[in-house]
Design a protein around this motif. Sequence first.
Motif, PDB file in Angstrom:
ATOM      1  N   GLU A   1       4.779   7.021   3.291  1.00  0.00           N
ATOM      2  CA  GLU A   1       4.095   6.955   4.407  1.00  0.00           C
ATOM      3  C   GLU A   1       2.626   6.566   4.317  1.00  0.00           C
ATOM      4  O   GLU A   1       1.937   6.084   5.022  1.00  0.00           O
ATOM      5  CB  GLU A   1       3.955   8.574   4.914  1.00  0.00           C
ATOM      6  CG  GLU A   1       3.060   8.789   6.279  1.00  0.00           C
ATOM      7  CD  GLU A   1       3.197  10.174   6.800  1.00  0.00           C
ATOM      8  OE1 GLU A   1       2.213  10.423   7.175  1.00  0.00           O
ATOM      9  OE2 GLU A   1       4.190  10.809   6.546  1.00  0.00           O
ATOM     10  N   ALA A   2       2.002   7.155   3.141  1.00  0.00           N
ATOM     11  CA  ALA A   2       0.783   6.606   2.716  1.00  0.00           C
ATOM     12  C   ALA A   2       0.755   5.235   2.330  1.00  0.00           C
ATOM     13  O   ALA A   2      -0.214   4.476   2.611  1.00  0.00           O
ATOM     14  CB  ALA A   2       0.280   7.418   1.367  1.00  0.00           C
ATOM     15  N   LEU A   3       1.698   4.741   1.495  1.00  0.00           N
ATOM     16  CA  LEU A   3       1.848   3.243   1.280  1.00  0.00           C
ATOM     17  C   LEU A   3       1.788   2.262   2.549  1.00  0.00           C
ATOM     18  O   LEU A   3       1.444   1.327   2.458  1.00  0.00           O
ATOM     19  CB  LEU A   3       2.770   2.795   0.440  1.00  0.00           C
ATOM     20  CG  LEU A   3       2.663   3.609  -1.060  1.00  0.00           C
ATOM     21  CD1 LEU A   3       4.017   3.563  -1.732  1.00  0.00           C
ATOM     22  CD2 LEU A   3       1.629   2.839  -1.816  1.00  0.00           C
ATOM     23  N   GLU A   4       2.181   2.821   3.790  1.00  0.00           N
ATOM     24  CA  GLU A   4       2.312   2.031   4.940  1.00  0.00           C
ATOM     25  C   GLU A   4       0.979   2.090   5.486  1.00  0.00           C
ATOM     26  O   GLU A   4       0.812   1.290   6.459  1.00  0.00           O
ATOM     27  CB  GLU A   4       3.541   2.610   5.850  1.00  0.00           C
ATOM     28  CG  GLU A   4       4.917   2.493   5.359  1.00  0.00           C
ATOM     29  CD  GLU A   4       5.802   3.069   6.286  1.00  0.00           C
ATOM     30  OE1 GLU A   4       5.481   3.797   7.220  1.00  0.00           O
ATOM     31  OE2 GLU A   4       6.984   3.249   5.924  1.00  0.00           O
ATOM     32  N   GLY A   5       0.275   3.137   5.474  1.00  0.00           N
ATOM     33  CA  GLY A   5      -1.193   3.067   6.036  1.00  0.00           C
ATOM     34  C   GLY A   5      -2.157   2.647   4.889  1.00  0.00           C
ATOM     35  O   GLY A   5      -2.361   1.533   4.387  1.00  0.00           O
ATOM     36  N   PRO A   6      -2.943   3.578   4.644  1.00  0.00           N
ATOM     37  CA  PRO A   6      -4.291   3.135   3.687  1.00  0.00           C
ATOM     38  C   PRO A   6      -4.218   2.806   2.617  1.00  0.00           C
ATOM     39  O   PRO A   6      -4.936   2.279   1.727  1.00  0.00           O
ATOM     40  CB  PRO A   6      -5.096   4.311   3.967  1.00  0.00           C
ATOM     41  CG  PRO A   6      -4.115   5.597   4.068  1.00  0.00           C
ATOM     42  CD  PRO A   6      -3.132   5.166   4.858  1.00  0.00           C
ATOM     43  N   VAL A   7      -3.085   3.448   1.846  1.00  0.00           N
ATOM     44  CA  VAL A   7      -3.043   3.085   0.112  1.00  0.00           C
ATOM     45  C   VAL A   7      -2.531   1.651  -0.073  1.00  0.00           C
ATOM     46  O   VAL A   7      -1.386   1.213   0.521  1.00  0.00           O
ATOM     47  CB  VAL A   7      -2.016   4.204  -0.376  1.00  0.00           C
ATOM     48  CG1 VAL A   7      -1.792   3.555  -1.781  1.00  0.00           C
ATOM     49  CG2 VAL A   7      -2.533   5.595  -0.198  1.00  0.00           C
ATOM     50  N   HIS A   8      -3.315   1.078  -0.881  1.00  0.00           N
ATOM     51  CA  HIS A   8      -3.200  -0.182  -1.362  1.00  0.00           C
ATOM     52  C   HIS A   8      -2.559  -0.253  -2.748  1.00  0.00           C
ATOM     53  O   HIS A   8      -1.955  -1.357  -2.924  1.00  0.00           O
ATOM     54  CB  HIS A   8      -4.556  -0.939  -1.193  1.00  0.00           C
ATOM     55  CG  HIS A   8      -4.568  -2.290  -2.211  1.00  0.00           C
ATOM     56  ND1 HIS A   8      -3.790  -3.247  -1.520  1.00  0.00           N
ATOM     57  CD2 HIS A   8      -5.024  -2.797  -3.360  1.00  0.00           C
ATOM     58  CE1 HIS A   8      -4.198  -4.335  -2.226  1.00  0.00           C
ATOM     59  NE2 HIS A   8      -4.736  -4.103  -3.310  1.00  0.00           N
ATOM     60  N   ALA A   9      -3.024   0.677  -3.698  1.00  0.00           N
ATOM     61  CA  ALA A   9      -2.365   0.727  -4.792  1.00  0.00           C
ATOM     62  C   ALA A   9      -2.185   1.951  -5.299  1.00  0.00           C
ATOM     63  O   ALA A   9      -2.904   3.007  -4.968  1.00  0.00           O
ATOM     64  CB  ALA A   9      -3.605   0.051  -5.688  1.00  0.00           C
ATOM     65  N   LEU A  10      -1.209   2.311  -6.032  1.00  0.00           N
ATOM     66  CA  LEU A  10      -0.827   3.451  -6.365  1.00  0.00           C
ATOM     67  C   LEU A  10      -0.391   3.079  -7.939  1.00  0.00           C
ATOM     68  O   LEU A  10       0.761   2.857  -8.241  1.00  0.00           O
ATOM     69  CB  LEU A  10       0.468   4.036  -5.724  1.00  0.00           C
ATOM     70  CG  LEU A  10       0.967   5.436  -5.930  1.00  0.00           C
ATOM     71  CD1 LEU A  10      -0.157   6.476  -5.515  1.00  0.00           C
ATOM     72  CD2 LEU A  10       2.183   5.663  -4.943  1.00  0.00           C
ATOM     73  N   ALA A  11      -1.317   3.659  -8.930  1.00  0.00           N
ATOM     74  CA  ALA A  11      -0.891   3.927 -10.262  1.00  0.00           C
ATOM     75  C   ALA A  11      -0.041   5.113 -10.622  1.00  0.00           C
ATOM     76  O   ALA A  11      -0.621   6.186 -10.389  1.00  0.00           O
ATOM     77  CB  ALA A  11      -2.273   3.697 -11.146  1.00  0.00           C
TER      78      ALA A  11
END
Length: 106
Positions: free
Chosen positions: A66-76
């Motif tokens: 859900e966050a990756l579809e919205g504001p999150v561009h990068a997740l380390a």
Amino acid sequence: MQVKAFLESTITEAISPSYLEVVDESFMHNVPEGAQSHFKVTVVSDTFEGKRLIARHREINALAAEALEGPVHALALHTYTQEEWIKRGGEPLSSPNCLGGSKLDN
């Protein structure tokens, strides 16, 4: 939506980690203030036992969808079993500085 809180609660509910750290690193990047776009997640969980790194990352990415579809561009993602975490000294990795590369300035 507060992305940090969303990631913390979603991961905690799904896999009950023994250690979880979610860090909003957006300030380290060339993004608007308050962007909530770059996060580092360190997770230690017994559910990772016997799983390859890619399977662990897929599991966390699915939880963060859900966050990756919205504001999150990068997740380390830094995912460990309890044994791996102890062997590395129980300290999260530091993130490197951003090397730039934003189209915001164009």
